[in-house]
Write a protein that holds these residues in place. Sequence first.
Motif, PDB file in Angstrom:
ATOM      1  N   ALA A  76      63.162  36.209  38.077  1.00 51.67           N
ATOM      2  CA  ALA A  76      63.537  35.346  37.050  1.00 51.67           C
ATOM      3  C   ALA A  76      64.398  34.229  38.048  1.00 51.67           C
ATOM      4  O   ALA A  76      64.099  33.152  37.788  1.00 51.67           O
ATOM      5  CB  ALA A  76      64.126  36.071  36.151  1.00 51.67           C
TER       6      ALA A  76
ATOM      7  N   THR B 291      54.661  39.485  41.116  1.00 48.15           N
ATOM      8  CA  THR B 291      53.831  39.006  39.704  1.00 48.15           C
ATOM      9  C   THR B 291      52.768  38.271  40.243  1.00 48.15           C
ATOM     10  O   THR B 291      51.999  37.736  39.282  1.00 48.15           O
ATOM     11  CB  THR B 291      54.942  38.108  38.956  1.00 48.15           C
ATOM     12  OG1 THR B 291      55.095  36.889  39.629  1.00 48.15           O
ATOM     13  CG2 THR B 291      56.212  38.807  38.525  1.00 48.15           C
TER      14      THR B 291
ATOM     15  N   ASP C 259      57.242  42.906  30.196  1.00 47.93           N
ATOM     16  CA  ASP C 259      56.407  41.962  29.685  1.00 47.93           C
ATOM     17  C   ASP C 259      57.517  41.433  28.591  1.00 47.93           C
ATOM     18  O   ASP C 259      57.437  40.097  28.428  1.00 47.93           O
ATOM     19  CB  ASP C 259      55.014  42.163  29.230  1.00 47.93           C
ATOM     20  CG  ASP C 259      53.957  42.439  30.360  1.00 47.93           C
ATOM     21  OD1 ASP C 259      54.157  41.828  31.355  1.00 47.93           O
ATOM     22  OD2 ASP C 259      52.868  42.890  30.081  1.00 47.93           O
TER      23      ASP C 259
ATOM     24  N   GLU D 246      60.273  39.606  29.709  1.00 45.83           N
ATOM     25  CA  GLU D 246      59.945  38.061  30.390  1.00 45.83           C
ATOM     26  C   GLU D 246      59.582  37.213  29.177  1.00 45.83           C
ATOM     27  O   GLU D 246      60.301  36.053  29.202  1.00 45.83           O
ATOM     28  CB  GLU D 246      58.521  38.166  31.282  1.00 45.83           C
ATOM     29  CG  GLU D 246      58.084  36.678  31.724  1.00 45.83           C
ATOM     30  CD  GLU D 246      56.958  36.894  32.678  1.00 45.83           C
ATOM     31  OE1 GLU D 246      56.555  35.974  32.998  1.00 45.83           O
ATOM     32  OE2 GLU D 246      56.631  38.021  33.161  1.00 45.83           O
TER      33      GLU D 246
ATOM     34  N   GLN E 196      63.187  36.193  27.875  1.00 43.98           N
ATOM     35  CA  GLN E 196      63.838  35.162  28.637  1.00 43.98           C
ATOM     36  C   GLN E 196      63.226  33.894  28.909  1.00 43.98           C
ATOM     37  O   GLN E 196      63.795  32.873  28.718  1.00 43.98           O
ATOM     38  CB  GLN E 196      63.780  35.881  30.268  1.00 43.98           C
ATOM     39  CG  GLN E 196      64.579  35.195  31.127  1.00 43.98           C
ATOM     40  CD  GLN E 196      65.095  36.137  32.343  1.00 43.98           C
ATOM     41  OE1 GLN E 196      66.033  37.091  31.877  1.00 43.98           O
ATOM     42  NE2 GLN E 196      64.572  36.042  33.575  1.00 43.98           N
ATOM     43  N   GLU E 197      61.888  33.685  28.801  1.00 43.88           N
ATOM     44  CA  GLU E 197      61.289  32.468  28.647  1.00 43.88           C
ATOM     45  C   GLU E 197      61.575  31.964  27.256  1.00 43.88           C
ATOM     46  O   GLU E 197      61.949  30.535  27.373  1.00 43.88           O
ATOM     47  CB  GLU E 197      59.592  32.835  28.451  1.00 43.88           C
ATOM     48  CG  GLU E 197      59.263  32.937  29.967  1.00 43.88           C
ATOM     49  CD  GLU E 197      59.319  31.495  30.844  1.00 43.88           C
ATOM     50  OE1 GLU E 197      58.730  30.692  30.436  1.00 43.88           O
ATOM     51  OE2 GLU E 197      59.719  31.724  32.032  1.00 43.88           O
TER      52      GLU E 197
END
Length: 716
Positions: free
Chosen positions: A69, A91, A266, A269, A272-273
Amino acid sequence: MEMKQAQAALKKFFGYDSFRPMQADIIQSVLYGKDTVVLMPTGGGKSICYQIPAIVMPGLAIVVSPLIALMKDQVEGLNANGIPAAYLNSTQSLQEQMRVEQMARNGTLKLLYVSPEKLLSSQFMGFVRMLQVNLFAVDEAHCISAWGHDFRPEYTQLATLKDNFPQTPIIALTATADKITRRDIVHQLSLREPAQFVSSFDRPNLSLTVAPGQKKFQQILRFIGQRPRQSGIIYCLSRKNTENLAKKLQEAGYRAAYYHAGMSPDEREIVQENFIKDTAPIICATIAFGMGIDKSNVRWVIHYNLPKNIESYYQEIGRGGRDGLPSDTLLFYSYADVMTLRDIVDESAQKDLQLAKLNRMQQYAEAKTCRRKILLSYFGESLGKNCGNCDVCHNPPEYFDGTQIAQMALSAVARLANPQHSGLSKPVQIATGMLIDILRGSSRVDLIQKGYNNIRTYGAGRDISYLDWQLYLQQMLNLGLIEIAYDQGNIVRLTDESMRVLFEGQPVEFTKLTDLKEQFQKKTEKPKSSEEVLREELFEQLRQVRKEVAEKEGVPPYVVFNDATLVEMAKNRPVSVKDMVNISGVGEKKLRSYGNTFIGTIVKFIIQKTKEGHRIKGSTQLVTYALYKSGLSIDEIAKERKLQERSVYTHLAMLYEMGYNIDIFKYINTEDLDKVKLAIRATRETELLKPLYDYLGGEIAYHKIGFALAYHNRHA
């Protein structure tokens, strides 16, 4: 020469006129080819210290980063500023990794981010030897030290970098490292006589508040409610707490999410996005969250539980206010957390060290002196005066005679321990919860069954609430009047000091308890001026435009512009490219990409507010421009605005000089323009009209000279 290039790169790519304290010295060290160790607090500007040298030196810089990240975040920000950067991690598809490697070989990249495992693999190390590497930057360098709070074994192999690239400088950067850890970083990386820079750890934009760990959710709702539309992080000790708290906040109408290591990659992620893009501006998370986030507009950080050491605490609150704007921090403190953390520390291989660090954290939470002084002292700094931006400075403690309250509690413990005074068959030791219930005269079944209701102090403190008793016992613990045997079920024990209070009449001073309902009420604020209201309204409009631009480009809003840049726009209200380039944080690429969009928003705002009766500097020209763009003639604009025609001409000339799309050749032909140009050259006058009018013998009208002068100044 290189520092001049560094200064130019700072302005060109990042839009800043000057370096922050110590950045220039660090950059100079790297440009000289010296190994360098940088200790700088989170939000202090560490990244610039290696990004600028990477830009100005020939070749490529390789950045060792611990989290995917973090790599992604940094690369997005660099690319948005027009700096060619990329990352390599698990990734990516094989084709994507090959594409990045080809860019590195071609020399089209300036920075390449990799994990320590990737960098040290034999295959990749062979690839790196083919490149012109100008610098290795080891980010989060405390991970290399077993003395650090976030030790990662894979980092220890980085010592081989110096063996393989003896002439290439290494810069090691960390936000949290004491002297022992810094020495270990130098040793582990085999750095050669490194320059060491320890920046000030003072983050004056962070407010510091510690609150009792009772009625947490009510306090959180009050805290967040006073900060509408702001983004923040709530750190929790357990996964369950993150989930429960996020759910309760959602039920209260907030866009909140949770994050912990038990979720799939997943899921993490996505969360966090959403946080980065402000879709879910509030995150309830374990400490696994945030290490790799460079999000600049986090306006507050709450610790739902006590952190295990000051390093972790300072790193986590440092995720707030990275743009330099005010950010609030709130730490909840309770002995339940201390007990839980002690159990965790007991399992540690470094039990003594971790326990000492926990004790320092506990002392900070219990302090009645300026909290910033305590934090800076921990990192080896001193603050000459109180900070004025912590809860202790805002509300210096008041004291009262608490002898009678203390004697009640101590007497209950003493009587239970002595069968002669308790009427019980044997000595009894109890935890704080049972002690409070006895003092308050609780009728709970187990208390009655055990006969605790028969001692003389049963119910003696029933007029004191359960919460207040908790806080008084906490103070008694701090004063050394009682001890908690953490290893024996958290039972309460008396001390020598207890005996002096019970039998020798030694007085006890307690701090007055603050009403929790008033704990976070803001001070009475003066009514906002009309200018402050305008700034806030424009800031919100700019924030919305930023969000739309970010969504369209698929990047986080702060990558477009951070809050500090928007605040400066709202204050200075740039209405031309010339004005916008002077806004801090607006580099060349962002000016090209977003400048006109934000200028347009500001212009529309000024025109609208002027129509509503507000007087804004420079607004009269913009209102004229709006009428001009609608197709009105000079005469019609003058009548509409009740101005003289010469004023309208002056407005249009000023707007043309500022870069606005005005067809000046409607008002001056090329022959007259050339005559005025010659007059300007002869008189060297670039501001006043009359000297040019006189030089030309009055043959050319003032308004035409005004347009010619604007043309000259715009194209000079």
